[in-house]
Structure formats: C-alpha cells, structure tokens
Write a protein that holds these residues in place. Sequence first.
Motif: not given
Length: 399
Positions: A18-29, A39-45
């Motif tokens: 579920w969710g979107w892996l969008k280049e224009n949304e992730w890694g903007r912080g 900029n992707i990291e694991k939250r849980n399993y």
Amino acid sequence: MARYPKIVAIDTDWTLFWGWLKENEWGRGRNASPRKEDNIEKRNYWEIQDRTNNRIACGMYADIPRIIKDILQNGAKLAIVSRNTSKAMCDKALWYWTVQDQNGQDKTIIDLVSFDEVYNKDKTEHFRAIKGYSKVDYSDMILYDDEAFNNTVEMMLGVTFQVSRDQKGLTWDNYQEGLDIWRRTKDIYSPWNGLNVGSYPKRKLIGYSGMDMGTIRELEAGGRRSDRKEAARWGFAVYVADDPRVAIYFNNWIKRYFPGTQTVVCAIYARDGGIWDRMNKIWVPDFRNNIKQNRSSEFMLGWSEEDRNRQVAQWGVKKPYVLFSRHPNMGAGFPFRGRFNELVIYPQIQENLILTVRMSDSELRTAANVNYPGRIREWNITIPQQTRADFLRNRENIG
C-alpha cells in the motif's frame, strides 16, 4: 501438483504494497539524500518510511509473503512489472521486505525476483521484454495489478490478467482467482493446425462475421484481433452473427464507413466442438449499458472491461467466457425487422479455440442460420433473469 503459470508478475504500488513510491514526494525533508532510494528506511517488518518525513510510508500487504512462497514452491519465476518511474526506489523497498523462499529460508523479495521490469511504459512492453529474456509463451504468464487499464496485456498478448480492487492489494483469494482463470483458459485450448478445415475433425460452425482484412489475417495466423481503435459495445472482440445476412450487412457497412477497407465475410468455427459446448457462455440483457465499453478515458475503458467481467461472474459465469446479446436493429437497409443476435468472442478465446474461414459468394447464398436461441441448451448458455425480462419486454422468445 496443480497446473501453474511459468511466470507470475506482480505490480508494485497498491498491489504488492500500500502507498506510493513517488520520486517527487520521498526525500524532501531535512538532510535528504539526493539519491531518492537512500531516503527509504525500514520501520518494521511490514512497513518502510521516508527517513526525512516519517508520515510518508508504504507497507507490504499481509498475504504477499504467503503468495511469493507459493509462487516459488510451484516452480514459477517471480516478475515485478511496474510503471513506477523509479526502479531504484522500488528495488530498495523490495530489499527491505523479507519473505520465505520455497525452502523456508528468509530472503529479501528483490533477491527472489527473476524479472525486474520497472519503467513507465505500457505493460505490453514489459512483457515483450520478459518473453524475449525467458522464451516463455504469453499464455504461461499472469499479471496481478490494481490498474484496470493494464489489462491490455491480456487483450493484446494473451497474458492472463487479474485486477486487485479498492486498494486492498493482492490477497490470497484474489491470487487464487487469477490462477483459476489461467487454468480455465488452458482448458479451452485446441491446437492450431492451419487453415485447412479438414484438420479439425471436431470443428463446429458457430456463426459468421464480416471483417476487415487486417483482422482476418491475424485470425488466420492462429492469433487474436489487436484493433483497439474501433468502438465495441461489449469490449474488444470479434463480433459474430448467427444469420449470414447480418454478417453480409456489416461487411458492407465497414466498406461504407471506412472507404478503401477490404473486407470478407468469414465462417467462424470452434476448432473443437466439445470444448466449445463445455466452455463458459452468458447471454446478457442489452439494456445493461453500465457493463458496456466506456471509452471516455483509458482509466474508464479498463474498468468498464473489468466491471463487465465482475457482473458476469455475479451471474455465475467466470472468465474466459463468450457473450451473447440482442443488438438493436440498424435501420434502413438492414435485411429484416427487429433485433438480431450477436456473439462476442474475446481475444483469449480467439487464439485458443477459433478457426476463421473466408467464404465465397456461392457459399454465402446457401449458408444456414445457426440460430443462437435454439442452441441455448446444447451450448450451455447461461441466461440471467434480467435477460429473460429483456426478451419479454421486447416481445421475443428465448429458450
């Protein structure tokens, strides 16, 4: 072991997770890496998140680990087929998610993928590439996807397509339903032995169709009609009549409205009459406009095809099926009064079961009406109550 496709392909966003892996949304912080995948990291399993903005996340659907293990245990290859614009982000996400392989060993999903096709093109291009690598026939592939417009892979190529609805992702039941469709499609296969009618001793005449030469050549090669430009009431298909006069009328209609088009009336046979009699068939009511083709957009076009399949399934008939209906009279110049019968043969059936034979003028003059209403019991055509009501409303008889 149950029969199983050789390649099982799964879409990414809203199918595998579920969710979107969008280049224009992730890694903007704050302190974001210029490489979006970093900029992707694991939250849980189950979940991954944007390390620069934890409100942005994706999560693997609950049945995916079981499904992937089953794919591998059945000896199939796993493919990722996605129109996501960032292959690097998808690969990184699939590296974080772990599942068990066929031997019960924990592996990252990306390590279990045999064909990693992630790029923003029509998915027919993805499958052409996969066929090029694997030499596996399209009929031995299946795609699970949440976007109905990707059903072009079935219409154009013959890849079995199973849609996931309402952003519920790929569930175990949906997965099994797709496999059942694939198996039923295999069950209607009759070998293509060329154009000699005598090569099909079990053949059965099922109607007549006036068609353009482009379509005829595709069918004469044992293939499928690929035209997606011409509007079609019940979807992209070959439209067949029981009355040869109707086929002659539409043969001339095509020439009149598309000047310069060469057409021929053809006899349409099932290569194996026994398979034809057993396969799924539905006679739908003509007034159900909500299950006819909607060409207002590619999005609506795709869903109109899937919504028709869902309604037909609710009437007790599952893919692959052929569809019968009553068509309104065409008016001036039509050979008789009242509605006429049409048979709609979809591409999966065309390629697996249909033989197309051009007819001469003398053959047309002596051709007999196949009479679809008279074949309802013999051909095991399902008649919903709404269809019976449609006949009654028009003061017509149905078996």
